[in-house]
Design an enzyme around this catalytic site. Structure first.
Site, PDB file in Angstrom:
ATOM      1  N   LYS A 156       0.903  -1.243   0.103  1.00 53.45           N
ATOM      2  CA  LYS A 156       0.097  -0.050   0.044  1.00 53.45           C
ATOM      3  C   LYS A 156       0.837   1.104   0.077  1.00 53.45           C
ATOM      4  O   LYS A 156       0.449   2.303  -0.430  1.00 53.45           O
ATOM      5  CB  LYS A 156      -0.954  -0.049   1.338  1.00 53.45           C
ATOM      6  CG  LYS A 156      -1.904  -0.950   1.103  1.00 53.45           C
ATOM      7  CD  LYS A 156      -2.887  -0.864   2.173  1.00 53.45           C
ATOM      8  CE  LYS A 156      -3.775  -2.181   2.370  1.00 53.45           C
ATOM      9  NZ  LYS A 156      -4.849  -2.176   3.581  1.00 53.45           N
TER      10      LYS A 156
ATOM     11  N   GLU B 148      -2.114   7.589   8.262  1.00 55.03           N
ATOM     12  CA  GLU B 148      -2.621   8.251   7.339  1.00 55.03           C
ATOM     13  C   GLU B 148      -3.647   9.342   8.135  1.00 55.03           C
ATOM     14  O   GLU B 148      -4.113   8.878   9.214  1.00 55.03           O
ATOM     15  CB  GLU B 148      -3.733   7.457   6.562  1.00 55.03           C
ATOM     16  CG  GLU B 148      -3.017   7.231   5.102  1.00 55.03           C
ATOM     17  CD  GLU B 148      -3.995   6.396   4.274  1.00 55.03           C
ATOM     18  OE1 GLU B 148      -5.231   6.028   4.681  1.00 55.03           O
ATOM     19  OE2 GLU B 148      -3.544   5.803   3.354  1.00 55.03           O
TER      20      GLU B 148
ATOM     21  N   HIS C 254     -14.510  -2.466   8.958  1.00 54.52           N
ATOM     22  CA  HIS C 254     -13.753  -2.274   7.492  1.00 54.52           C
ATOM     23  C   HIS C 254     -14.048  -3.349   6.573  1.00 54.52           C
ATOM     24  O   HIS C 254     -13.118  -3.527   5.771  1.00 54.52           O
ATOM     25  CB  HIS C 254     -12.245  -1.907   7.817  1.00 54.52           C
ATOM     26  CG  HIS C 254     -11.945  -1.023   8.641  1.00 54.52           C
ATOM     27  ND1 HIS C 254     -12.688   0.369   8.485  1.00 54.52           N
ATOM     28  CD2 HIS C 254     -11.534  -0.849   9.895  1.00 54.52           C
ATOM     29  CE1 HIS C 254     -12.172   1.188   9.557  1.00 54.52           C
ATOM     30  NE2 HIS C 254     -11.537   0.433  10.346  1.00 54.52           N
TER      31      HIS C 254
ATOM     32  N   ARG D  56      -6.795  -8.010  -8.604  1.00 49.23           N
ATOM     33  CA  ARG D  56      -7.517  -9.666  -8.866  1.00 49.23           C
ATOM     34  C   ARG D  56      -8.930  -9.208  -8.879  1.00 49.23           C
ATOM     35  O   ARG D  56      -9.326  -7.835  -8.809  1.00 49.23           O
ATOM     36  CB  ARG D  56      -7.229 -10.309  -7.469  1.00 49.23           C
ATOM     37  CG  ARG D  56      -7.842  -9.614  -6.125  1.00 49.23           C
ATOM     38  CD  ARG D  56      -8.001 -10.220  -4.865  1.00 49.23           C
ATOM     39  NE  ARG D  56      -7.962  -9.264  -3.670  1.00 49.23           N
ATOM     40  CZ  ARG D  56      -9.163  -8.691  -3.308  1.00 49.23           C
ATOM     41  NH1 ARG D  56     -10.155  -9.030  -4.058  1.00 49.23           N
ATOM     42  NH2 ARG D  56      -9.027  -8.184  -2.177  1.00 49.23           N
TER      43      ARG D  56
HETATM   44  P1  ADP Z   1      -7.832  -3.654   3.688  1.00 51.13           P
HETATM   45  O1  ADP Z   1      -6.726  -3.780   2.559  1.00 51.13           O
HETATM   46  O2  ADP Z   1      -7.552  -3.936   4.797  1.00 51.13           O
HETATM   47  O3  ADP Z   1      -9.232  -3.766   3.240  1.00 51.13           O
HETATM   48  P2  ADP Z   1      -8.035  -0.716   2.965  1.00 51.13           P
HETATM   49  O4  ADP Z   1      -6.889   0.269   2.990  1.00 51.13           O
HETATM   50  O5  ADP Z   1      -8.820  -1.134   1.754  1.00 51.13           O
HETATM   51  O6  ADP Z   1      -7.983  -1.867   3.929  1.00 51.13           O
HETATM   52  O7  ADP Z   1      -9.211   0.183   4.038  1.00 51.13           O
HETATM   53  C1  ADP Z   1     -10.282  -0.619   4.326  1.00 51.13           C
HETATM   54  C2  ADP Z   1     -11.300   0.306   4.907  1.00 51.13           C
HETATM   55  O8  ADP Z   1     -10.860   0.894   6.010  1.00 51.13           O
HETATM   56  C3  ADP Z   1     -11.759   1.456   4.077  1.00 51.13           C
HETATM   57  O9  ADP Z   1     -12.948   0.920   3.177  1.00 51.13           O
HETATM   58  C4  ADP Z   1     -12.506   2.290   4.893  1.00 51.13           C
HETATM   59  O10 ADP Z   1     -13.489   2.027   5.478  1.00 51.13           O
HETATM   60  C5  ADP Z   1     -11.223   2.468   6.039  1.00 51.13           C
HETATM   61  N1  ADP Z   1     -10.068   3.456   5.730  1.00 51.13           N
HETATM   62  C6  ADP Z   1      -8.876   3.054   5.155  1.00 51.13           C
HETATM   63  N2  ADP Z   1      -8.115   4.164   5.299  1.00 51.13           N
HETATM   64  C7  ADP Z   1      -8.939   4.991   6.108  1.00 51.13           C
HETATM   65  C8  ADP Z   1      -8.732   6.561   6.295  1.00 51.13           C
HETATM   66  N3  ADP Z   1      -7.461   7.030   5.941  1.00 51.13           N
HETATM   67  N4  ADP Z   1      -9.626   7.157   7.030  1.00 51.13           N
HETATM   68  C9  ADP Z   1     -10.752   6.637   7.484  1.00 51.13           C
HETATM   69  N5  ADP Z   1     -11.075   5.220   6.801  1.00 51.13           N
HETATM   70  C10 ADP Z   1     -10.178   4.593   6.414  1.00 51.13           C
END
Ligand code: ADP
Length: 451
Positions: free
Chosen positions: A116, A200, A235, A292
């Site tokens: 990431k 972040e 999440h 994917r």
């Molecule tokens: P994973 O790969 O574990 O699914 P992601 O980076 O795709 O992680 O994030 C999954 C979820 O986490 C997002 O859909 C959102 O709900 C939350 N999330 C991720 N980053 C942030 C952020 N900077 N602020 C608020 N929520 C976040």
């Protein structure tokens, strides 16, 4: 075109790929573990081959056994599905080195977006907006504090290797950041054998909007519009839909264009998804690329009429995309509910066991993707998803009504499922109006008092 494809996955997605093969006139062979022995979907493939015991580490994640299976059945290509080895570039490399085609992107593309933190650097280059945060990985708590002060609390500590919502901690002040930093690190170390974390800005009550794209091996890339996946618990997505409700056309265009730029920047081919967060002012920020096919891909299939798994196979076989951006038209509204074998009344504890009654909804506008039949025993070893219930109608109002009807028709006995929670969601005003964010489920159903 390929003659025979090895499906290196299980359950619903394995069956989805077996069906695409059959539709294309390609033979399929599917691997299975001892825990999946006798599962009815296996008999729908032309061949099924046991690759080891129930624990995924001894079967579905065993690269050498999957390669051996491909050799035994004389497959031309391997489809990894999602989860397991699907985003493992080392696996993709070995598959190709052994003379099989990997149905997915190149190893280089996977590496450029797989981590990431690296993906964020690439997004910056592609002029795709990212959430403000640490420039790269964090060495220690002091560095975390420094960046948190610079971007302002609240912040989110995230695992670079993260997935499935693991290795993530929100911190609203310095004390919780210090605790969250080590918790995220430990969780990531345990889950991904990689404890590197970054930070972040925490976007308050965001929406999750993602864009499906397809690229061929000749550099053509198209997007297939967005999916709104804001309905999540911890999440993890529970409901996905397209089009995203109440999304201004201009913002939608910009998000889709950003996803295509990101795909181009990583020289991507095959199917992929670019995920974004959207804040209350409709500013969007890149979060990650999923290299994917995704669980929620049928939502896009319904609104575009394009079979994504067939396209994945065609692209891997070296065919050119058969459509340009202008040919892809978004029609109507599609919504997916993930039906998981979990008990919503008991903190979503997995509910393994034998399904005694299984009555699937049908009729106009309904699609159910599942590997389950009555009498099926849900093994305790894997992901808890037992079905994807999808509806498709010309308007969102009609789609909501069809989903309510379908949820009512869906009868499952012997295990607990997320169906009752979905019924509540589809009768909640905020959801009906399309005004939900990623914290909606927790705020509304799980901790309504805000505790
Ligand atoms: P994973 O790969 O574990 O699914 P992601 O980076 O795709 O992680 O994030 C999954 C979820 O986490 C997002 O859909 C959102 O709900 C939350 N999330 C991720 N980053 C942030 C952020 N900077 N602020 C608020 N929520 C976040």
């Amino acid at each position: 075109m390929f003659q025979r494809i090895l499906v290196a996955n299980r359950g619903e997605i394995a069956l989805r790929i077996i069906r695409a093969c059959r539709d294309l006139g390609i033979e399929s062979a599917v691997v299975y573990s001892e825990a999946d022995r006798g599962a009815p979907y296996l008999s729908l493939a032309d061949k099924a081959i046991c690759i080891g015991p129930g624990p995924a580490g001894e079967s579905y994640l065993k690269i050498d056994r999957i390669i051996a299976a491909a050799e035994i059945v004389q497959a031309d290509a391997i489809h990894p599905g999602f989860g397991f080895l699907s985003e493992n570039s080392k696996f993709a490399h070995i598959v190709r080195e052994c003379g099989f085609e990997f149905i997915g992107p190149s190893e280089e593309s996977m590496d450029s977006v797989g981590n990431k933190d690296k993906a964020k650097q690439l997004a910056k280059k592609a002029k795709v907006p990212i959430v403000p945060g640490s420039d790269g990985l964090l060495a220690n708590e002091e560095e975390a504090l420094k960046f948190a002060k610079a971007v302002g609390f609240p912040v989110l500590v995230k695992a670079a290797a993260g997935g499935g919502g693991r290795g993530m901690r929100v911190a609203r002040d310095e004390a919780s950041l210090i605790v969250g930093f080590s918790q995220a690190k430990e969780e990531a170390e345990a889950a991904f054998k990689d404890g590197s974390v970054y930070l972040e800005k925490y976007v308050e009550q965001p929406r999750h909007i993602e864009v499906q794209f397809l690229g061929d091996k000749f550099g053509n890339i198209v997007h297939l519009f967005e999916r709104d996946c804001s309905l999540q618990r911890r999440h993890q997505k529970l409901v996905e839909e397209s089009a995203a409700p109440n999304l201004p056309e201009k913002v939608r265009d910009k998000i889709c264009e950003a996803a295509v730029r990101m795909a181009k920047a990583s020289n991507y081919y095959n199917a992929g998804t670019c995920e974004f967060l959207l804040d209350k002012d409709n500013n969007f920020y890149f979060i990650e690329v999923n290299a994917r096919i995704q669980v929620e891909h049928p939502v896009t299939e319904l609104v575009t009429g394009i079979d994504l798994v067939k396209e994945q196979i065609r692209i891997a076989a070296g065919e050119k995309l058969r459509f340009t951006q202008r040919d892809i038209v978004h029609r109507g509204c599609a919504i997916e509910c993930r039906i998981n074998a979990e008990d919503p009344a008991k903190d979503f504890r997995p509910s393994a066991g034998t399904i005694t009654k299984w009555q699937v909804p049908g009729g106009p506008g309904v699609r159910v993707d599942t590997h389950v039949v009555a009498g099926y025993r849900v093994p305790p070893n894997y992901d808890s998803m037992v079905a994807k219930l999808l509806v498709f109608q010309p308007t969102r109002v009609e789609a909501l009504a069809t989903m309510r009807r379908a949820l009512r028709e869906f009868v499952v006995e012997g295990i607990q499922t997320t169906i009752p929670l979905h019924q509540q969601i589809f009768n909640t005003q905020a959801f009906i109006e399309g005004k939900v964010d990623t914290t909606f489920i927790e705020r509304t159903f799980l901790h309504p008092s805000g505790k």
